[in-house]
Design a protein around this motif. Sequence first.
Motif, short mmCIF file in Angstrom:
data_model
loop_
_atom_site.label_atom_id
_atom_site.label_comp_id
_atom_site.label_asym_id
_atom_site.label_seq_id
_atom_site.Cartn_x
_atom_site.Cartn_y
_atom_site.Cartn_z
N ILE A 175 28.62 32.85 41.99
CA ILE A 175 28.12 33.19 40.97
C ILE A 175 27.05 34.01 41.69
O ILE A 175 27.07 35.76 40.83
CB ILE A 175 27.94 32.16 40.13
N GLY A 176 26.15 33.39 41.70
CA GLY A 176 24.79 34.18 42.28
C GLY A 176 25.27 35.68 42.87
O GLY A 176 24.47 36.73 42.82
N LEU A 177 26.36 36.05 44.43
CA LEU A 177 26.17 36.93 44.36
C LEU A 177 26.24 38.38 43.57
O LEU A 177 26.47 38.94 43.21
CB LEU A 177 27.91 36.83 45.29
N LEU A 178 27.82 37.56 42.06
CA LEU A 178 28.42 38.26 41.38
C LEU A 178 27.13 38.97 40.76
O LEU A 178 26.75 40.33 40.32
CB LEU A 178 29.21 38.11 40.68
N ARG A 179 25.96 37.85 40.32
CA ARG A 179 25.12 37.89 39.02
C ARG A 179 23.54 39.88 40.13
O ARG A 179 23.54 40.20 38.95
CB ARG A 179 23.99 37.28 39.16
N GLN A 222 32.97 35.62 31.75
CA GLN A 222 33.34 36.09 32.96
C GLN A 222 34.56 35.17 33.85
O GLN A 222 34.76 34.76 34.93
CB GLN A 222 32.61 35.87 33.72
N MET A 223 35.86 34.60 32.72
CA MET A 223 37.11 34.44 33.21
C MET A 223 37.89 34.49 34.23
O MET A 223 38.53 33.34 34.97
CB MET A 223 37.96 34.55 31.91
N GLN A 224 37.90 35.54 34.47
CA GLN A 224 38.49 36.52 35.87
C GLN A 224 38.32 35.56 37.16
O GLN A 224 38.78 34.87 38.55
CB GLN A 224 39.15 37.64 36.42
N LEU A 225 37.21 35.63 37.59
CA LEU A 225 36.12 35.99 38.26
C LEU A 225 35.84 33.18 38.23
O LEU A 225 36.50 33.14 39.72
CB LEU A 225 34.54 35.63 38.06
N CYS A 226 36.13 32.60 37.30
CA CYS A 226 36.08 31.43 36.90
C CYS A 226 37.12 30.89 37.52
O CYS A 226 37.62 29.81 37.96
CB CYS A 226 35.44 31.15 35.62
#
Length: 285
Positions: A129-133, A110-114
Motif C-alpha cells: 500500500i505504501g508503494l502504491l500511494r 482500491q478493491m483490485q489492489l486489496c
Amino acid sequence: MLNRLLKAFSALVCVASLQVIAAPSDNPVFYQVNYQGEQAYLLGSVHVGKADFYPLNTKIEQAFADSDALVIEADVTKADVGSLLAKHGQISPSQKAKTDKILQGYCQPQMQLCQAISGFAPWLQASQIGLLRFAQLGFQAEQGVDLMLVARKGNKDLIELESVEFQFELISSFSEQTQYKMVEEAAYVEDAEMLALIAAWRKGDDEQLAKLMEDPQAVTNELLDKLLWQRNHTMAAKIKQLMIEHKGKQLFIVVGAGHLVGQQAIPGLLNTKGMQLKACHRNEC
C-alpha cells in the motif's frame, strides 16, 4: 506483486538509464567518514524516487564516481525470495479478519489492489500500500536512490550490510499490534506527510526527518527499536569492519535516511567507534 515487494525492501535490480534533469538544490544527508587513514562516504537514501532526483548533487556524484565499492543494505540477488515469501509473508485467518477491518475504508476505491494482497501478512500489505500511494504521488520504486546507484555501479564491488533474508525475518517478527499499526499508517497517513518526508530528504533536513521517522503517533516503540535503533548499532559495527577489511578501497555506503538521523543514529555511533565524520550536506566536506 513480487517485483513490487522486492523494490520495497531495497531490492536491487538493474533499471534502464534515464535522461534526467539535474536537481542542483537537493542536498540529502551525506557524510564523509575517515578511519585509520581510510575514507568512505555515507548517503541517506529514500527507496522511491522520480526523474528530477538525478543526477544527485555534485558532491555525491563525485564521491560515487571516485569510490571502489558500493555498500547497500541488502542484495536481492543473493536471496531465495520465493521461499522467504512462503515462510514469512503469509497471513493467518485471525490476522486477515483484523487487517480487512482496518482497511475497509481504504479498500473501497482500491478493491483490485486489496484483493491481490489479501493473502499477504499485515506487514507485507502495508509495504504494498505504501508503494502504491507513493506511486500515486509520482514517486516510483524503480527510481529509488539505491536502485539507481546499483544500476550505475559499473565495475564497483557490491557489498551488503544485511541480507534480504534478515529483513524478512526481522519485519515478520513484529508483534501483530505493530503490524496492524503499519497497515493503518500506510493506508491513512496524509499525502502531505508523505510529501513532507520527501521534501525533508531533498533538503537534508535532519531534524524534520527525525521528527517524521520517530513520530509516536505513527510508529510503535517496537518499530523504532527493531527497525531503526538495533539495526543502526549492527550496521555501524559492520561499516567499521568493512573499512578495516577493504583497506585501500573507498566505500560508498547507502542506507535509508532514517538510519542517519534522530536517536541512536549511525553517524553518532560511528563517532563512538573512533571514526571522524564530516557532514557534507552541511558544507563540512
